[in-house]
Motif scaffolding. Sequence first.
Motif, mmCIF file in Angstrom:
data_model
loop_
_atom_site.group_PDB
_atom_site.id
_atom_site.type_symbol
_atom_site.label_atom_id
_atom_site.label_comp_id
_atom_site.label_asym_id
_atom_site.label_seq_id
_atom_site.Cartn_x
_atom_site.Cartn_y
_atom_site.Cartn_z
ATOM 1 N N UNK A 89 0.824 -1.204 0.000
ATOM 2 C CA UNK A 89 0.000 0.000 0.000
ATOM 3 C C UNK A 89 0.860 1.256 0.000
ATOM 4 N N UNK A 90 2.049 1.165 0.604
ATOM 5 C CA UNK A 90 3.002 2.271 0.664
ATOM 6 C C UNK A 90 4.379 1.725 0.281
ATOM 7 N N UNK A 91 5.153 2.532 -0.457
ATOM 8 C CA UNK A 91 6.506 2.088 -0.772
ATOM 9 C C UNK A 91 7.453 3.270 -0.896
ATOM 10 N N UNK A 92 8.732 2.982 -0.711
ATOM 11 C CA UNK A 92 9.782 4.001 -0.702
ATOM 12 C C UNK A 92 10.522 3.996 -2.033
ATOM 13 N N UNK A 93 10.649 5.155 -2.642
ATOM 14 C CA UNK A 93 11.370 5.212 -3.917
ATOM 15 C C UNK A 93 12.003 6.580 -4.094
ATOM 16 N N UNK A 94 12.828 6.677 -5.112
ATOM 17 C CA UNK A 94 13.302 7.991 -5.547
ATOM 18 C C UNK A 94 12.156 8.711 -6.240
ATOM 19 N N UNK A 95 12.127 10.026 -6.103
ATOM 20 C CA UNK A 95 11.049 10.802 -6.692
ATOM 21 C C UNK A 95 10.950 10.633 -8.197
ATOM 22 N N UNK A 96 12.099 10.636 -8.890
ATOM 23 C CA UNK A 96 12.076 10.526 -10.349
ATOM 24 C C UNK A 96 11.604 9.154 -10.801
ATOM 25 N N UNK A 97 11.920 8.127 -10.020
ATOM 26 C CA UNK A 97 11.439 6.785 -10.351
ATOM 27 C C UNK A 97 9.919 6.737 -10.230
ATOM 28 N N UNK A 214 21.272 16.250 -8.932
ATOM 29 C CA UNK A 214 20.704 15.233 -9.815
ATOM 30 C C UNK A 214 20.081 14.076 -9.030
ATOM 31 N N UNK A 215 20.246 14.077 -7.713
ATOM 32 C CA UNK A 215 19.605 13.062 -6.872
ATOM 33 C C UNK A 215 18.209 13.562 -6.513
ATOM 34 N N UNK A 216 17.181 12.848 -6.938
ATOM 35 C CA UNK A 216 15.828 13.285 -6.562
ATOM 36 C C UNK A 216 15.492 12.728 -5.178
ATOM 37 N N UNK A 217 14.558 13.345 -4.539
ATOM 38 C CA UNK A 217 14.258 13.081 -3.135
ATOM 39 C C UNK A 217 13.715 11.672 -2.907
ATOM 40 N N UNK A 218 13.898 11.194 -1.675
ATOM 41 C CA UNK A 218 13.314 9.919 -1.273
ATOM 42 C C UNK A 218 11.856 10.133 -0.907
ATOM 43 N N UNK A 293 11.719 17.272 -9.900
ATOM 44 C CA UNK A 293 11.126 16.253 -10.758
ATOM 45 C C UNK A 293 10.858 16.774 -12.164
ATOM 46 N N UNK A 294 10.512 18.031 -12.269
ATOM 47 C CA UNK A 294 10.285 18.620 -13.591
ATOM 48 C C UNK A 294 11.573 18.600 -14.404
ATOM 49 N N UNK A 295 12.692 18.944 -13.778
ATOM 50 C CA UNK A 295 13.982 18.930 -14.481
ATOM 51 C C UNK A 295 14.368 17.514 -14.884
ATOM 52 N N UNK A 310 3.170 13.646 -23.152
ATOM 53 C CA UNK A 310 2.806 13.774 -21.738
ATOM 54 C C UNK A 310 2.971 15.225 -21.291
ATOM 55 N N UNK A 311 1.954 15.758 -20.628
ATOM 56 C CA UNK A 311 2.042 17.109 -20.074
ATOM 57 C C UNK A 311 2.791 17.025 -18.748
ATOM 58 N N UNK A 312 4.083 17.339 -18.798
ATOM 59 C CA UNK A 312 4.974 17.090 -17.676
ATOM 60 C C UNK A 312 4.562 17.832 -16.415
ATOM 61 N N UNK A 313 4.234 19.106 -16.556
ATOM 62 C CA UNK A 313 3.849 19.901 -15.383
ATOM 63 C C UNK A 313 2.635 19.296 -14.687
ATOM 64 N N UNK A 314 1.662 18.883 -15.474
ATOM 65 C CA UNK A 314 0.448 18.286 -14.916
ATOM 66 C C UNK A 314 0.759 16.957 -14.238
#
Length: 331
Positions: A89-97, A214-218, A293-295, A310-314
Amino acid sequence: MKKISVIFIAVLLLIGIAGCSNSTSKASQGSEKPKKITLDYAFYSPTSLVLKEFGWAEEAFKEEGIKVEFVLSQGSNKALEFLNSGSADFSSSAGAAALMAKAKGAPIESVYIYSKPEWTALVANKDSKIQSISDLKGKKVAATIGTDPYIFLLRALNEEGLSPSDVEIVNLQHGDGAAALSSGQVDAWSGLDPHMARVELETDANLFYRNADFNTYGTLNVRSEFAEKYPKYVEKVIEVYEKARKWVLENPEETAEILAKSANIDIEVANKQLNERNDFSNPVPGEIQIEALTEAGKVLQAQEIIGKDVKLDQLVQELINPTFAENVIKQ
């Protein structure tokens, strides 16, 4: 005139019934509770290890008769597979992933920041001639596709004017990538802690390219279906994560010991990961994560990993949901 009045009254009655029905539905929804909540734990998320170690989630939900289970995520790709399949139900990942998964239709939301890590870099063996990104051209590079190290590699190549086709990307899980580098099966590795800290300390591996930006957040992600059905319990999960985060901040040495034991690594490796490469200070997702994440998304679109249409901002706005964390943190 009487006919109009009767019709008017009938309409009002219908509206009232609909309103009552809607209120009843919402009340019923709010009173619902899951029979079980499945969380993941990951060596790249020390907060999750602390939570599992002390049984705080089990304790928090015991009175309501809700069972808590944990599954091990070996990487962001596996964590997101768990969510997509309903195995967690919940999982930990990098934001970009999480962004990549969302772009492919995964029904998920990022509701909490478990850390701001510098958990990935490009790594070569100490005697390697590879000293810069440009030296990677024509070389074998290990990376776990669908994770932050993979995205980090793409962004690093892009910065140097190279593309993925200029290297041979070998898709290996993080620990296997570290082993492949040490044995010489690959020329370089886009690493992830704690495996990266281990090879750095044990083999003097060279982190030849680092870029913290370049490291996106956890991010802690939740299935949208769960969040919609059980909003109260999303906040309860965040509450126990908050308890663990505060404990981590107050007990860095003990946290390193838990990490070392869980991941079966030396305490020096755990300390390097925790004390040099993690910031646990800001748990609420917001504009900083949206910008990061946008970058990352722009590079993924340029490589057609995320569709051009894909509308990236959205997409980013739909992924980042700060509401639950804001409700918890302000309490």
